[in-house]
Design a protein around this motif. Structure first.
Motif, short mmCIF file in Angstrom:
data_model
loop_
_atom_site.label_atom_id
_atom_site.label_comp_id
_atom_site.label_asym_id
_atom_site.label_seq_id
_atom_site.Cartn_x
_atom_site.Cartn_y
_atom_site.Cartn_z
N UNK A 1 -6.05 2.25 7.38
CA UNK A 1 -6.24 2.85 6.06
C UNK A 1 -4.99 2.65 5.19
N UNK A 2 -3.83 2.91 5.78
CA UNK A 2 -2.56 2.74 5.06
C UNK A 2 -2.40 1.29 4.61
N UNK A 3 -2.73 0.37 5.49
CA UNK A 3 -2.61 -1.07 5.22
C UNK A 3 -3.55 -1.49 4.08
N UNK A 4 -4.80 -1.04 4.15
CA UNK A 4 -5.77 -1.40 3.11
C UNK A 4 -5.36 -0.84 1.75
N UNK A 5 -4.86 0.39 1.73
CA UNK A 5 -4.41 0.99 0.47
C UNK A 5 -3.27 0.19 -0.12
N UNK A 6 -2.32 -0.21 0.72
CA UNK A 6 -1.18 -0.98 0.24
C UNK A 6 -1.63 -2.34 -0.30
N UNK A 7 -2.55 -2.99 0.40
CA UNK A 7 -3.05 -4.30 -0.04
C UNK A 7 -3.83 -4.17 -1.35
N UNK A 8 -4.61 -3.10 -1.50
CA UNK A 8 -5.36 -2.88 -2.74
C UNK A 8 -4.40 -2.65 -3.91
N UNK A 9 -3.36 -1.86 -3.69
CA UNK A 9 -2.36 -1.62 -4.73
C UNK A 9 -1.68 -2.93 -5.13
N UNK A 10 -1.35 -3.72 -4.15
CA UNK A 10 -0.68 -5.01 -4.41
C UNK A 10 -1.61 -5.92 -5.20
N UNK A 11 -2.89 -5.93 -4.85
CA UNK A 11 -3.86 -6.76 -5.54
C UNK A 11 -4.04 -6.31 -6.99
N UNK A 12 -4.09 -4.97 -7.21
CA UNK A 12 -4.21 -4.45 -8.58
C UNK A 12 -3.00 -4.83 -9.42
N UNK A 13 -1.81 -4.68 -8.84
CA UNK A 13 -0.59 -5.03 -9.59
C UNK A 13 -0.58 -6.52 -9.92
N UNK A 14 -0.98 -7.33 -8.97
CA UNK A 14 -1.00 -8.78 -9.20
C UNK A 14 -2.01 -9.11 -10.29
N UNK A 15 -3.16 -8.44 -10.28
CA UNK A 15 -4.19 -8.65 -11.30
C UNK A 15 -3.71 -8.24 -12.68
N UNK A 16 -2.98 -7.14 -12.78
CA UNK A 16 -2.46 -6.69 -14.07
C UNK A 16 -1.49 -7.70 -14.64
#
Length: 185
Positions: free
Chosen positions: A162-177
């Motif tokens: 769960x921690x890993x998926x949350x971190x990857x999702x945050x990273x993906x959102x930042x990259x998308x922005x």
């Protein structure tokens, strides 16, 4: 009539099922796998078995479990039906005081000896060797809070996932922005 999911363990009888310790496995990892097999926490397994094992306040350091003396080791051997040499091999021989337990997520989840049993190698507990040869992005940290909530190996892996998926999702959102902002120019 009530039905309990927790196994009944007589004080002097051996556990009905005992996972085989894996090569280089830490005692807390093995206890975590045994508890997961019964769908209980390490603290419940220890209490039901009459074991004298230090797992910290509120089971916050069960991963770094340490038996309290030779009597506790003999008792563990008796109820698990393991040879003393197998139990001794899993010991760190010292109480570890840490707020964070680093691991390689890939190594934790891809156990080559038993695919359905993630385990924590002893070398990760003692700091005697590097985690592994995988990229640093695979490194995760199990915190005391995670250990308290998880209470066994199966649940700990879910917490880390769960921690890993949350971190990857945050990273993906930042990259998308940042990607969208650079195209606007």
């Amino acid at each position: 009539m009530s039905c309990s999911k927790k196994p009944h363990m007589a004080a002097d009888s051996a556990w009905p099922m005992t996972p085989k310790p894996l090569p280089d496995e830490a005692l807390g990892s093995w206890l975590g796998r045994a508890a997961a097999r019964y769908r209980i926490g390490v603290d419940e397994l220890i209490a039901a078995s009459g074991l004298e094992v230090d797992i910290g306040e509120q089971a916050s350091t069960w991963l770094a479990a340490v038996p309290r003396g030779e009597g506790a080791i003999r008792r563990l051997c008796h109820i698990s039906r393991l040879a003393q040499v197998d139990v001794q091999r899993m010991l760190t021989h010292k109480r570890l005081y840490s707020d964070v337990f680093p691991c390689c997520y890939r190594c934790l989840t891809l156990n080559p000896w038993e695919i359905e049993s993630p385990y924590w190698p002893l070398r990760w507990m003692t700091g005697e060797a590097s985690l592994c040869d995988h990229p640093e992005i695979e490194v995760e940290n199990a915190t005391l809070g995670m250990l308290s909530r998880a209470r066994n190996m199966r649940r700990l892996v879910k917490e880390l996932e769960h921690k890993r998926r949350s971190r990857m999702a945050d990273k993906s959102r930042r990259k998308g922005q940042f990607g969208v902002a650079s195209r606007v120019r």
